[in-house]
Scaffold this active site. Structure first.
Site, PDB file in Angstrom:
ATOM      1  N   HIS A   1     -10.114  -5.167  -3.504  1.00 34.23           N
ATOM      2  CA  HIS A   1      -8.778  -5.346  -2.925  1.00 34.23           C
ATOM      3  C   HIS A   1      -8.924  -5.809  -1.500  1.00 34.23           C
ATOM      4  O   HIS A   1      -9.794  -5.334  -0.760  1.00 34.23           O
ATOM      5  CB  HIS A   1      -7.945  -4.055  -2.990  1.00 34.23           C
ATOM      6  CG  HIS A   1      -8.652  -2.823  -2.544  1.00 34.23           C
ATOM      7  ND1 HIS A   1      -9.618  -2.205  -3.309  1.00 34.23           N
ATOM      8  CD2 HIS A   1      -8.550  -2.086  -1.412  1.00 34.23           C
ATOM      9  CE1 HIS A   1     -10.067  -1.142  -2.674  1.00 34.23           C
ATOM     10  NE2 HIS A   1      -9.444  -1.052  -1.503  1.00 34.23           N
TER      11      HIS A   1
ATOM     12  N   ASN B   1     -12.857  -3.357   2.247  1.00 39.92           N
ATOM     13  CA  ASN B   1     -13.907  -2.350   2.283  1.00 39.92           C
ATOM     14  C   ASN B   1     -14.785  -2.516   1.048  1.00 39.92           C
ATOM     15  O   ASN B   1     -14.278  -2.714  -0.061  1.00 39.92           O
ATOM     16  CB  ASN B   1     -13.286  -0.951   2.312  1.00 39.92           C
ATOM     17  CG  ASN B   1     -12.588  -0.662   3.620  1.00 39.92           C
ATOM     18  OD1 ASN B   1     -13.110  -0.985   4.681  1.00 39.92           O
ATOM     19  ND2 ASN B   1     -11.413  -0.076   3.560  1.00 39.92           N
TER      20      ASN B   1
ATOM     21  N   ASP C   1       0.850  -1.194   0.000  1.00 36.20           N
ATOM     22  CA  ASP C   1       0.000   0.000   0.000  1.00 36.20           C
ATOM     23  C   ASP C   1       0.886   1.245   0.000  1.00 36.20           C
ATOM     24  O   ASP C   1       1.911   1.304   0.688  1.00 36.20           O
ATOM     25  CB  ASP C   1      -0.917  -0.011   1.235  1.00 36.20           C
ATOM     26  CG  ASP C   1      -2.067   0.970   1.107  1.00 36.20           C
ATOM     27  OD1 ASP C   1      -3.210   0.507   0.942  1.00 36.20           O
ATOM     28  OD2 ASP C   1      -1.821   2.203   1.152  1.00 36.20           O
ATOM     29  N   ILE C   2       0.467   2.254  -0.754  1.00 40.94           N
ATOM     30  CA  ILE C   2       1.257   3.477  -0.880  1.00 40.94           C
ATOM     31  C   ILE C   2       1.257   4.291   0.427  1.00 40.94           C
ATOM     32  O   ILE C   2       2.143   5.107   0.654  1.00 40.94           O
ATOM     33  CB  ILE C   2       0.708   4.323  -2.061  1.00 40.94           C
ATOM     34  CG1 ILE C   2       1.765   5.253  -2.617  1.00 40.94           C
ATOM     35  CG2 ILE C   2      -0.562   5.075  -1.681  1.00 40.94           C
ATOM     36  CD1 ILE C   2       1.408   5.876  -3.955  1.00 40.94           C
TER      37      ILE C   2
ATOM     38  N   HIS D   1      -6.951  -5.865   1.995  1.00 42.97           N
ATOM     39  CA  HIS D   1      -5.830  -5.332   2.754  1.00 42.97           C
ATOM     40  C   HIS D   1      -5.308  -6.443   3.663  1.00 42.97           C
ATOM     41  O   HIS D   1      -6.099  -7.103   4.351  1.00 42.97           O
ATOM     42  CB  HIS D   1      -6.274  -4.184   3.672  1.00 42.97           C
ATOM     43  CG  HIS D   1      -6.838  -2.984   2.978  1.00 42.97           C
ATOM     44  ND1 HIS D   1      -6.116  -1.820   2.828  1.00 42.97           N
ATOM     45  CD2 HIS D   1      -8.049  -2.748   2.417  1.00 42.97           C
ATOM     46  CE1 HIS D   1      -6.868  -0.915   2.208  1.00 42.97           C
ATOM     47  NE2 HIS D   1      -8.050  -1.453   1.958  1.00 42.97           N
TER      48      HIS D   1
ATOM     49  N   GLU E   1     -12.367   3.348  -1.350  1.00 45.37           N
ATOM     50  CA  GLU E   1     -11.881   4.459  -2.177  1.00 45.37           C
ATOM     51  C   GLU E   1     -11.622   4.033  -3.618  1.00 45.37           C
ATOM     52  O   GLU E   1     -11.821   4.817  -4.541  1.00 45.37           O
ATOM     53  CB  GLU E   1     -10.575   5.016  -1.598  1.00 45.37           C
ATOM     54  CG  GLU E   1     -10.754   5.791  -0.317  1.00 45.37           C
ATOM     55  CD  GLU E   1      -9.405   6.179   0.293  1.00 45.37           C
ATOM     56  OE1 GLU E   1      -8.368   6.003  -0.373  1.00 45.37           O
ATOM     57  OE2 GLU E   1      -9.423   6.644   1.444  1.00 45.37           O
ATOM     58  N   VAL E   2     -11.115   2.834  -3.787  1.00 46.32           N
ATOM     59  CA  VAL E   2     -10.741   2.380  -5.130  1.00 46.32           C
ATOM     60  C   VAL E   2     -11.727   1.289  -5.566  1.00 46.32           C
ATOM     61  O   VAL E   2     -11.846   0.252  -4.904  1.00 46.32           O
ATOM     62  CB  VAL E   2      -9.293   1.827  -5.146  1.00 46.32           C
ATOM     63  CG1 VAL E   2      -8.916   1.378  -6.555  1.00 46.32           C
ATOM     64  CG2 VAL E   2      -8.312   2.873  -4.634  1.00 46.32           C
TER      65      VAL E   2
END
Ligand code: 5GP
Length: 119
Positions: free
Chosen positions: A104, A91, A33-34, A106, A99-100
């Site tokens: 995904h 999420n 993750d960024i 995590h 958000e994206v």
């Protein structure tokens, strides 16, 4: 919600933008993750165009679902998270602040992670 092929993770899959890859196979790509929220914070995404977990579970083929979750488990093992434990979180939608809009998972680990949710 229709899949947006310009979302940031679709662009990462197309190699339009770089990522720090941890693992890749036919079904999944895993990368750091960024903006990490734990000492280890990795995202695992399916290769196919799925907005969220429920989109994936409804539309993906059995081999995609099995391959994706095997990859999630393998990434956790390969990162050394299995022994001390880790948290996986996906999420989904507005209430979860997704958000994206590409599914995904995590993976968080590397320290005690505290309670599951802040009340
Ligand atoms: P969400 O809130 O959708 O569950 O989580 C999106 C995650 O993607 C966030 O943790 C955020 O830091 C991460 N993220 C957003 N853009 C990028 C990016 O361009 N590269 C990487 N590696 N992570 C990103």
């Amino acid at each position: 919600m229709a899949y947006d092929p310009e979302n940031i993770f679709a662009r990462i899959l197309r190699r339009d933008i770089p990522c720090d890859t941890v693992y890749e196979d036919d079904f999944a790509l895993a990368f750091h993750d960024i903006n990490p929220q734990a000492p280890v914070h990795v995202l695992v995404i399916p290769k196919g165009p799925y907005v969220s977990m429920d989109d994936f579970c409804e539309k993906a083929a059995d081999d995609e679902i099995a391959g994706f979750f095997r990859a999630v488990g393998r990434v956790a093992r390969d990162l050394g998270l299995s022994e001390d434990g880790f948290r996986m979180l996906a999420n989904s939608g507005a209430n979860a602040h997704q958000e994206v809009p590409h599914l995904h998972i995590h993976l968080f680990g590397g320290k005690p992670l505290g309670p599951m949710l802040v009340r």
